[in-house]
Design a protein around this motif. Structure first.
Motif, PDB file in Angstrom:
ATOM      1  N   ILE A  10       0.874  -1.177   0.000  1.00  0.00           N
ATOM      2  CA  ILE A  10       0.000   0.000   0.000  1.00  0.00           C
ATOM      3  C   ILE A  10       0.909   1.225   0.000  1.00  0.00           C
ATOM      4  CG2 ILE A  10      -1.777   1.280   1.245  1.00  0.00           C
ATOM      5  CD1 ILE A  10      -2.900  -1.330   2.220  1.00  0.00           C
ATOM      6  N   PRO A  11       0.882   1.969  -1.110  1.00  0.00           N
ATOM      7  CA  PRO A  11       1.852   3.059  -1.242  1.00  0.00           C
ATOM      8  C   PRO A  11       1.441   4.285  -0.425  1.00  0.00           C
ATOM      9  CG  PRO A  11       0.415   3.062  -3.149  1.00  0.00           C
ATOM     10  CD  PRO A  11      -0.038   1.911  -2.264  1.00  0.00           C
ATOM     11  N   TRP A  12       2.446   5.051  -0.058  1.00  0.00           N
ATOM     12  CA  TRP A  12       2.145   6.336   0.573  1.00  0.00           C
ATOM     13  C   TRP A  12       1.530   7.270  -0.465  1.00  0.00           C
ATOM     14  CZ3 TRP A  12       4.928  10.933  -0.776  1.00  0.00           C
ATOM     15  CH2 TRP A  12       4.460  12.045  -0.094  1.00  0.00           C
ATOM     16  N   TRP A  13       2.063   7.194  -1.676  1.00  0.00           N
ATOM     17  CA  TRP A  13       1.581   8.017  -2.783  1.00  0.00           C
ATOM     18  C   TRP A  13       1.808   7.266  -4.069  1.00  0.00           C
ATOM     19  CZ3 TRP A  13      -1.566  11.943  -3.161  1.00  0.00           C
ATOM     20  CH2 TRP A  13      -1.662  12.628  -4.374  1.00  0.00           C
ATOM     21  N   GLN A  14       1.034   7.535  -5.065  1.00  0.00           N
ATOM     22  CA  GLN A  14       1.239   6.896  -6.361  1.00  0.00           C
ATOM     23  C   GLN A  14       0.889   7.877  -7.476  1.00  0.00           C
ATOM     24  OE1 GLN A  14      -1.077   3.294  -6.912  1.00  0.00           O
ATOM     25  NE2 GLN A  14       0.710   2.284  -7.773  1.00  0.00           N
ATOM     26  N   THR A  15       1.831   8.054  -8.376  1.00  0.00           N
ATOM     27  CA  THR A  15       1.582   8.903  -9.545  1.00  0.00           C
ATOM     28  C   THR A  15       0.805   8.081 -10.562  1.00  0.00           C
ATOM     29  OG1 THR A  15       3.719   9.907  -9.128  1.00  0.00           O
ATOM     30  CG2 THR A  15       2.764  10.323 -11.287  1.00  0.00           C
ATOM     31  N   GLN A  16      -0.101   8.718 -11.268  1.00  0.00           N
ATOM     32  CA  GLN A  16      -0.834   7.971 -12.287  1.00  0.00           C
ATOM     33  C   GLN A  16      -0.983   8.816 -13.554  1.00  0.00           C
ATOM     34  OE1 GLN A  16      -5.011   6.694 -11.547  1.00  0.00           O
ATOM     35  NE2 GLN A  16      -4.128   4.652 -11.466  1.00  0.00           N
ATOM     36  N   VAL A  17      -0.666   8.188 -14.667  1.00  0.00           N
ATOM     37  CA  VAL A  17      -0.783   8.869 -15.956  1.00  0.00           C
ATOM     38  C   VAL A  17      -1.754   8.074 -16.817  1.00  0.00           C
ATOM     39  CG1 VAL A  17       0.472   9.502 -18.057  1.00  0.00           C
ATOM     40  CG2 VAL A  17       1.532   9.847 -15.834  1.00  0.00           C
ATOM     41  N   GLY A  18      -2.707   8.756 -17.435  1.00  0.00           N
ATOM     42  CA  GLY A  18      -3.729   8.063 -18.229  1.00  0.00           C
ATOM     43  C   GLY A  18      -3.555   8.270 -19.716  1.00  0.00           C
ATOM     44  N   THR A  19      -4.519   7.763 -20.475  1.00  0.00           N
ATOM     45  CA  THR A  19      -4.405   7.832 -21.940  1.00  0.00           C
ATOM     46  C   THR A  19      -4.499   9.270 -22.458  1.00  0.00           C
ATOM     47  OG1 THR A  19      -6.753   7.346 -21.984  1.00  0.00           O
ATOM     48  CG2 THR A  19      -5.270   5.506 -22.447  1.00  0.00           C
ATOM     49  N   ALA A  20      -5.217  10.108 -21.730  1.00  0.00           N
ATOM     50  CA  ALA A  20      -5.366  11.506 -22.176  1.00  0.00           C
ATOM     51  C   ALA A  20      -3.999  12.151 -22.366  1.00  0.00           C
ATOM     52  CB  ALA A  20      -6.177  12.289 -21.161  1.00  0.00           C
ATOM     53  N   GLU A  21      -3.087  11.883 -21.436  1.00  0.00           N
ATOM     54  CA  GLU A  21      -1.764  12.508 -21.506  1.00  0.00           C
ATOM     55  C   GLU A  21      -1.004  12.027 -22.744  1.00  0.00           C
ATOM     56  OE1 GLU A  21      -3.373  11.469 -18.917  1.00  0.00           O
ATOM     57  OE2 GLU A  21      -2.410  11.930 -17.034  1.00  0.00           O
ATOM     58  N   TYR A  22      -1.119  10.727 -23.048  1.00  0.00           N
ATOM     59  CA  TYR A  22      -0.415  10.202 -24.231  1.00  0.00           C
ATOM     60  C   TYR A  22      -0.900  10.930 -25.482  1.00  0.00           C
ATOM     61  CZ  TYR A  22       1.727   6.345 -21.661  1.00  0.00           C
ATOM     62  OH  TYR A  22       2.478   5.599 -20.787  1.00  0.00           O
ATOM     63  N   THR A  23      -2.210  11.098 -25.596  1.00  0.00           N
ATOM     64  CA  THR A  23      -2.784  11.744 -26.782  1.00  0.00           C
ATOM     65  C   THR A  23      -2.320  13.196 -26.872  1.00  0.00           C
ATOM     66  OG1 THR A  23      -4.721  10.369 -26.405  1.00  0.00           O
ATOM     67  CG2 THR A  23      -4.992  12.192 -27.952  1.00  0.00           C
ATOM     68  N   GLY A 247      -3.719  16.909 -19.440  1.00  0.00           N
ATOM     69  CA  GLY A 247      -4.288  15.555 -19.345  1.00  0.00           C
ATOM     70  C   GLY A 247      -4.624  15.221 -17.897  1.00  0.00           C
ATOM     71  N   GLN A 248      -3.695  15.549 -17.007  1.00  0.00           N
ATOM     72  CA  GLN A 248      -3.886  15.262 -15.576  1.00  0.00           C
ATOM     73  C   GLN A 248      -5.115  16.001 -15.024  1.00  0.00           C
ATOM     74  OE1 GLN A 248      -1.181  13.890 -12.925  1.00  0.00           O
ATOM     75  NE2 GLN A 248      -1.291  12.476 -14.658  1.00  0.00           N
ATOM     76  N   LEU A 249      -5.353  17.197 -15.542  1.00  0.00           N
ATOM     77  CA  LEU A 249      -6.476  17.996 -15.031  1.00  0.00           C
ATOM     78  C   LEU A 249      -7.822  17.296 -15.233  1.00  0.00           C
ATOM     79  CD1 LEU A 249      -5.702  21.733 -15.924  1.00  0.00           C
ATOM     80  CD2 LEU A 249      -5.910  20.702 -13.659  1.00  0.00           C
ATOM     81  N   ARG A 250      -7.863  16.412 -16.230  1.00  0.00           N
ATOM     82  CA  ARG A 250      -9.123  15.697 -16.475  1.00  0.00           C
ATOM     83  C   ARG A 250      -9.522  14.827 -15.289  1.00  0.00           C
ATOM     84  NH1 ARG A 250      -8.940  14.060 -22.908  1.00  0.00           N
ATOM     85  NH2 ARG A 250      -8.184  16.103 -23.572  1.00  0.00           N
ATOM     86  N   TYR A 251      -8.538  14.448 -14.482  1.00  0.00           N
ATOM     87  CA  TYR A 251      -8.847  13.566 -13.337  1.00  0.00           C
ATOM     88  C   TYR A 251      -8.887  14.332 -12.024  1.00  0.00           C
ATOM     89  CZ  TYR A 251      -6.209  11.025 -16.920  1.00  0.00           C
ATOM     90  OH  TYR A 251      -5.700  10.579 -18.113  1.00  0.00           O
ATOM     91  N   LEU A 252      -8.699  15.642 -12.099  1.00  0.00           N
ATOM     92  CA  LEU A 252      -8.540  16.419 -10.862  1.00  0.00           C
ATOM     93  C   LEU A 252      -9.722  16.250  -9.902  1.00  0.00           C
ATOM     94  CD1 LEU A 252      -6.861  18.519  -9.264  1.00  0.00           C
ATOM     95  CD2 LEU A 252      -8.122  20.302 -10.462  1.00  0.00           C
ATOM     96  N   THR A 253     -10.930  16.396 -10.407  1.00  0.00           N
ATOM     97  CA  THR A 253     -12.105  16.320  -9.528  1.00  0.00           C
ATOM     98  C   THR A 253     -12.173  14.966  -8.836  1.00  0.00           C
ATOM     99  OG1 THR A 253     -13.210  17.785 -11.069  1.00  0.00           O
ATOM    100  CG2 THR A 253     -14.612  16.688  -9.464  1.00  0.00           C
ATOM    101  N   ALA A 254     -11.952  13.909  -9.598  1.00  0.00           N
ATOM    102  CA  ALA A 254     -12.028  12.560  -9.024  1.00  0.00           C
ATOM    103  C   ALA A 254     -10.926  12.352  -7.988  1.00  0.00           C
ATOM    104  CB  ALA A 254     -11.915  11.518 -10.140  1.00  0.00           C
ATOM    105  N   ARG A 255      -9.746  12.861  -8.276  1.00  0.00           N
ATOM    106  CA  ARG A 255      -8.622  12.682  -7.333  1.00  0.00           C
ATOM    107  C   ARG A 255      -8.891  13.418  -6.024  1.00  0.00           C
ATOM    108  NH1 ARG A 255      -3.258  12.867 -11.324  1.00  0.00           N
ATOM    109  NH2 ARG A 255      -3.862  10.990 -12.462  1.00  0.00           N
ATOM    110  N   VAL A 256      -9.359  14.651  -6.153  1.00  0.00           N
ATOM    111  CA  VAL A 256      -9.648  15.456  -4.960  1.00  0.00           C
ATOM    112  C   VAL A 256     -10.713  14.745  -4.114  1.00  0.00           C
ATOM    113  CG1 VAL A 256     -10.812  17.597  -4.252  1.00  0.00           C
ATOM    114  CG2 VAL A 256      -8.893  17.689  -5.848  1.00  0.00           C
TER     115      VAL A 256
END
Ligand SMILES: Cc1ncc(COP(=O)(O)O)c(C=O)c1O
Length: 370
Positions: A10-23, A247-256
């Protein structure tokens, strides 16, 4: 009842990159304009709108953001800048980089933010700025800090590097100071690899910041026949980084939402454990815990216990006055000395599930013999 075995880490933190960023990054690469440009502008506009500020100026890191803000506010050698004793060293380094003296002040043990009485006492004729740090997204007392700053004519640069989208008294952190600084390093809510941004409502500051981040040029020309009105730096954020950020901003609401849920679950499941307390986070007021943190006299033993069970946590920073560049004898900062050794960030990634948080709480309770 048999204890559920924790197999995965169980990580303290985990970075995540999705398909939006690749595009989005591919689009930048295909455009062949990989320097700072239109994509950076788009990212800046989005961040400004999100935190309710007129301007956002993207730079290479949170450290660069704080340094440049101080520079734009004319902080220079001989000036004193007030910095809390317990923060990441970058806060003090930013003042030092201006040739100014970072004046360390104690924190309060309740929320680990700058202590207002200590701050007021530290102001001298040389004080020119205050850098309140919103530790782990928890607001420093910005209302009082603003009042003090206004009365004493001091600049306020918010170190909001850990406070993206965190609200205090109805206004986003970062929007309270003359300038607010965010970080997009990989352990933040959104990342651009490395990166940072300054938000401000001042047109004058925006112009200065844009010139300072680009070699003192008011506008970018050819690099040949440009006019450089002042000394400046190269802290530009590239289109590639900005595409990652967009790309990351697309997940901001869900992450928060998830980070706030992590905190809620921890507080519900870790209440009434003698010897352990959770630091406050005003969820109802719109605060966003960058990470959930606890205090216990058994911090080091608990950290080891959790590590042996595949659970990552992170110990707090050492007080700045104990670090070689800022060394001061002990005794002047009793709260940071005490709390630094007692404070721990629990696993707080937005990738955690309810089961992960429950597993962490179960092990913490086991540790405390419940
Ligand atoms: C409180 C604080 N200040 C400043 C910084 C510096 O930000 P960066 O790493 O983007 O330079 C950080 C980042 O980790 C931080 O946590």
């Amino acid at each position: 009842m048999q204890r559920k075995k924790i197999s995965k880490k169980i990580p303290w933190w985990q970075t995540q990159v999705g398909t939006a960023e690749y595009t989005l990054i591919k689009e930048v690469l295909d455009s062949n304009y990989i320097n700072e440009g239109e994509v950076t502008k788009k990212f800046e506009k989005k961040i400004a709108a999100l935190v309710g500020c007129k301007h956002a100026i993207a730079v290479t890191s949170g450290t660069a953001a704080i340094f440049l803000s101080l520079k734009a506010l004319n902080i220079r050698p001989g000036d004193e800048v007030i910095v809390p004793d317990m923060t990441f060293i970058a806060t003090a380094n930013a003042a030092e980089l201006c040739g100014a003296k970072p004046v360390l002040v104690d924190i309060n043990p309740i929320d680990l933010n700058i202590d207002i009485n200590s701050l007021a006492k530290a102001i001298t004729d040389k004080t020119k700025a205050i850098i309140p740090v919103h530790v782990t997204g928890r607001a420093a007392d910005m209302k009082t800090i603003r009042e003090i700053a206004n009365k004493k004519n001091l600049a306020v640069v918010e170190d909001a590097t850990e406070a993206l989208m965190s609200k205090y008294k109805g206004k986003y952190l970062g929007a309270w100071g003359d300038a607010g600084c965010f970080s997009f390093s990989p352990n933040k809510t959104i990342t651009t690899g490395q990166g940072g941004i300054i938000v401000t409502n001042s047109d004058e500051l925006e112009i200065k910041l844009r010139a300072l981040k680009d070699q003192g040029r008011p506008t970018r020309g050819t690099g040949g026949n440009d006019i450089h009105n002042t000394i400046g730096y190269n802290f530009k954020m590239t289109n590639i980084q900005a595409a990652l950020g967009l790309g990351q901003l697309r997940y901001l609401t869900a992450r928060v939402k998830r980070m706030r849920r992590n905190y809620k679950l921890y507080t519900a499941q870790l209440k009434n454990i003698p010897g352990l307390s959770i630091f406050p986070c005003d969820l109802a007021g719109g605060a966003v815990p960058q990470w959930t943190d606890i205090a216990t006299d058994e911090r080091d033993a608990l950290e080891q216990y959790l590590r042996a069970r595949n659970i990552d946590s992170r110990k707090y920073w050492f007080p700045l006055h104990t670090q070689p560049p800022y060394f001061l004898p002990s005794g002047q900062f009793p709260n940071s000395e005490k709390m630094s050794l007692r404070s721990l960030w629990l696993p707080s990634a937005f990738t955690l599930t309810d089961e992960d948080v429950a597993a962490v709480c179960r092990e913490i309770k086991n540790y405390f013999g419940r």
